[in-house]
Write an enzyme that holds these catalytic residues in place. Structure first.
Site, PDB file in Angstrom:
ATOM      1  N   TYR A 196     -47.014 -20.638  -6.203  1.00 37.95           N
ATOM      2  CA  TYR A 196     -47.913 -20.840  -5.076  1.00 37.95           C
ATOM      3  C   TYR A 196     -48.459 -22.276  -5.113  1.00 37.95           C
ATOM      4  CZ  TYR A 196     -47.749 -15.724  -4.795  1.00 37.95           C
ATOM      5  OH  TYR A 196     -47.325 -14.421  -4.692  1.00 37.95           O
TER       6      TYR A 196
ATOM      7  N   GLN B 201     -32.494  15.098 -11.835  1.00 38.15           N
ATOM      8  CA  GLN B 201     -31.818  13.816 -11.953  1.00 38.15           C
ATOM      9  C   GLN B 201     -32.584  12.808 -12.816  1.00 38.15           C
ATOM     10  OE1 GLN B 201     -28.716  12.967 -10.540  1.00 38.15           O
ATOM     11  NE2 GLN B 201     -28.517  15.128 -10.031  1.00 38.15           N
TER      12      GLN B 201
ATOM     13  N   MET C 101     -52.996  -6.733  -6.482  1.00 40.70           N
ATOM     14  CA  MET C 101     -51.774  -6.277  -5.818  1.00 40.70           C
ATOM     15  C   MET C 101     -52.014  -6.274  -4.325  1.00 40.70           C
ATOM     16  SD  MET C 101     -49.843  -3.084  -7.575  1.00 40.70           S
ATOM     17  CE  MET C 101     -48.290  -3.237  -6.729  1.00 40.70           C
TER      18      MET C 101
ATOM     19  N   ARG D 246     -17.039   0.294  -0.546  1.00 39.08           N
ATOM     20  CA  ARG D 246     -16.370   0.179   0.752  1.00 39.08           C
ATOM     21  C   ARG D 246     -17.036  -0.877   1.628  1.00 39.08           C
ATOM     22  NH1 ARG D 246     -12.979   4.636   1.814  1.00 39.08           N
ATOM     23  NH2 ARG D 246     -13.392   6.487   0.543  1.00 39.08           N
TER      24      ARG D 246
ATOM     25  N   GLN E 125     -40.228   0.486  -6.727  1.00 34.99           N
ATOM     26  CA  GLN E 125     -39.572   0.943  -5.500  1.00 34.99           C
ATOM     27  C   GLN E 125     -40.530   1.144  -4.333  1.00 34.99           C
ATOM     28  OE1 GLN E 125     -36.805   4.232  -6.115  1.00 34.99           O
ATOM     29  NE2 GLN E 125     -36.353   3.472  -8.161  1.00 34.99           N
TER      30      GLN E 125
ATOM     31  N   ALA F  63     -52.357  -3.521 -13.024  1.00 36.04           N
ATOM     32  CA  ALA F  63     -52.358  -3.328 -11.577  1.00 36.04           C
ATOM     33  C   ALA F  63     -51.624  -2.052 -11.193  1.00 36.04           C
ATOM     34  CB  ALA F  63     -51.738  -4.540 -10.894  1.00 36.04           C
TER      35      ALA F  63
END
Length: 674
Positions: free
Chosen positions: A167, A412, A26, A565, A340, A311
């Site tokens: 790659y 949450q 990584m 919006r 994230q 990883a």
């Protein structure tokens, strides 16, 4: 012994890997930053000290045209810097092997100097690469060899040459990116030549007692990609050329199939590795979505691999293997494959870390040392921020009481875990429940803490982690009976009709759209469902695993429109590595998406809007509000009024878009300093 196969040594003849676990490659960003090698040394050494078998570093470029200004290994000066890393790992545990990955991005180098076998532009690069001539090809081979020799001088036990992912080396192998008519193009024998010459010449240069890994795309997820026969042929040729180990990879970066996101089933691709393992005589590594020791053990028990690469799981918990050995699996801070804070950061040029473990890549900065002054701390709210603060503070020795108004911890996260494809979020809650027990936190569920209670108990410190409240936009008719909150939809408290408008297309809007458009079992929990939805044929392995296979995605029986919006593309703010999967999934289900919308009013006919200054009616019997959140600070205000000092964390501190990454990070740093 727990996990006898995972913990079994692997004899390579000239050396032994202590167990079958690998911390896979990584790129973190430490490779390029000032002081990065010191921090990288601490990062890898912490994993080495916790019983990992082998470590493979992030990709290091072999020359200027492959580095795009990033980390490179081309000479003695660079090798000296890497000594900090290899010495730290070997001092932490002399039996742990560390290999450096040699990564030449080829057409994906972010540079006008990018090179490739042919001038074929990668879909995800802005540059058309320069076609290599014969001398240029030999230079690339020589530079790979020199890079491996320098890695050996730097104290690495081996190298991994990456020949997958789109790659440089992989673009020689695939006909659609190799249009050459010389000895490096045309027939597959010719297209393999570049890879094999790199391996042969590297082996000759480094000798026999050096680990040489080659990573191939065992299923490249490309229309017109490599056939199974070509992959098997390559594997056998690599063995003959002198590789010690073959590592399997399962995609190109430009593939339209997710392979590492949380929506991908655990160990989804290991059977492909198992198939290749039957064709070759050298050990084979498998990878992708193997995030708990029992999953790794099952992979080995099926004969799918000799070694298991994990990883991100080692990013999430540096003591993953130590806990496995000691039978403390329930204490593993499991990777939830959200991407994230790791891959989204990597591909955005930010320093890699981990949503569930902010210490990752910050081992020299963020540490949870024993507290000198033991305090009685109240944490109000057991969402991600409250849980992080409470467990870190308690780990440091503080006496922590955690108040939660509902009957369960999670906040949450209890909404997120119910979204199809996000089932891994259960693991984070399992981890925190166990940490509450391990660190002796006084957990008080079904308890709505108020200012009088907290003041009366005389806590030394009060942490307010009361989270958020959904924002109600100012739209005429917002109180109409058709309007419901996203919370009521996710928890099932309110029914959802057949014609649905979703106001707000951030992460929550997409989650709600995923939930109400989904039918049948979750692809994250069923490999056959996943394969059908993404058009992958594991059984027959056509070219690339996907050629000629149409994704089978059921259209939603609801008429759903997702609105925002902003004038930007709907979903642009989603994660860089996973956002496209959510957009594509909803598009295939027939979910409409509209941007640049002005909300006019809601009435019996539905949602009235303006788009491009033109009036439009979205007929809807259900209008779901996902228009953001506001901090919930009532308790904080009460405490302030009574002269009780308190601190805000998480959504109560800032609630622009629900962000567990920011909440856990902030809470961990604050608790480390408490």
């Amino acid at each position: 012994m727990n996990y006898p196969l995972l913990l079994e040594p692997l004899d390579l003849g000239f050396t032994t890997i202590k167990n079958r676990s690998i911390m896979g490659s990584m790129h973190t960003g430490l490779e390029e930053m000032d002081g990065g090698f010191e921090r990288m040394a601490a990062y890898f050494a912490e994993r080495a000290a916790n019983n990992i078998g082998m470590i493979i570093t992030g990709g290091i470029a072999p020359n200027e045209e492959s580095s795009s200004g990033g980390a490179m290994m081309s000479g003695e000066e660079e090798a000296v810097k890497h000594r900090l890393v290899t010495d730290a790992v070997h001092e932490a545990d002399p039996d742990v092997k560390i290999c450096m990955q040699i990564l030449h991005p080829g057409p994906m180098a972010y540079s006008k100097n990018a090179v490739a076998p042919s001038a074929v532009k990668s879909r995800i690069s802005p540059f058309v690469p320069n076609e290599l001539d014969a001398a240029g090809i030999q230079k690339q081979i020589d530079d790979h060899v020199r890079c491996a020799v320098m890695a050996q001088k730097a104290g690495y036990d081996g190298v991994e040459i990456i020949g997958s992912a789109g790659y440089l080396i992989s673009t020689f192998l695939v006909q659609k990116t190799n249009l050459r008519e010389d000895e490096y193009g045309g027939s597959y024998e010719n297209r393999m030549r570049f890879a094999l010459e790199i391996v042969e010449q590297t082996r000759a240069a480094v000798g026999d007692d050096f680990i040489l890994i080659f990573r191939i795309a065992a299923m490249d997820m490309l229309e017109g990609g490599m056939s199974w026969e070509e992959i098997a042929t390559l594997g056998k040729a690599l063995e003959k050329a002198g590789v010690t180990i073959i590592s399997t990879h399962f995609t190109w970066h430009e593939s339209a199939v997710p392979t590492i996101a949380t929506m991908v089933p655990r160990a989804a691709f290991t059977s492909v590795t198992g198939r290749l393992r039957k064709e070759v005589g050298v050990p084979v590594i498998t990878s992708n979505r193997i995030n708990m020791p029992d999953v790794a053990e099952e992979v080995l028990a099926r004969g799918d691999a000799d070694l298991v690469s994990m990883a991100r799981p080692l990013l999430a918990d540096s003591a993953f293997m130590r806990k496995a050995v000691e039978g403390r699996e329930d204490e593993i801070n499991t990777c939830i494959a959200c991407n994230q804070a790791c891959l989204d950061h990597t591909f955005s040029g930010k320093l890699t870390t981990c949503l569930v473990n902010p210490r990752a890549c910050h081992e020299t900065i963020l540490n949870y040392e024993p507290a000198e002054d033991i305090k009685r701390i109240a944490v109000v709210g057991a969402g991600p921020a409250g849980l992080a603060y409470a467990t870190v503070a308690a780990e440091r020795g503080h006496k922590v009481t955690l108040f939660e108004a509902s009957s369960e911890i999670g906040g949450q996260f209890n909404l997120a875990k119910t979204i199809p494809g996000k089932e891994e979020f259960y693991e984070t809650l399992r981890y925190y429940k166990r940490m509450i027990e391990v660190h002796g936190i006084d957990l008080r569920l079904d308890t709505k803490a108020d200012a009088a209670m907290l003041k009366a108990e005389g806590f030394d410190q009060v942490i307010v982690s009361t989270g958020i409240k959904p924002r109600t936009p100012e739209i005429e008719g917002i109180d109409h009976s058709t309007v419901v909150s996203y919370i009521d939809v996710i928890t099932g408290k309110k029914p959802v009709g057949q014609k649905v408008a979703i106001i707000g297309a951030g992460g929550i809007g997409f989650d709600v759209a995923e939930l109400i458009s989904h039918s049948g079992p979750s692809g994250a929990m069923d490999r056959d469902v996943f394969a059908a939805e993404w058009g992958v044929d594991f059984e027959n392995h056509p070219r690339g695993g996907v050629t000629g296979v149409e994704p089978k995605v059921a259209k939603s029986d609801r008429d759903i429109t997702l609105l925002q919006r902003k004038d930007t593309r709907v979903g642009k703010g989603l994660g860089k590595t996973t956002g496209w999967t959510h957009r594509l999934t909803l598009t295939r289900r027939g979910v409409g998406m509209m941007n640049g919308v002005e909300y006019v009013k809601i009435d019996d006919d539905g949602l009235h809007i303006l788009q491009n200054d033109l009036p439009e009616l979205i007929e809807a019997d259900t209008i779901i509000i996902c228009a953001g959140q506001d901090p919930l600070r009532d308790l904080y205000d009460e405490l302030s009024a009574q002269g009780v000092k308190a601190e805000l964390i998480g959504g109560a501190f800032e609630a622009m878009e629900l962000d567990a990454k920011a909440a856990i990070n902030q809470a961990s740093y604050m608790a480390a300093a408490a």
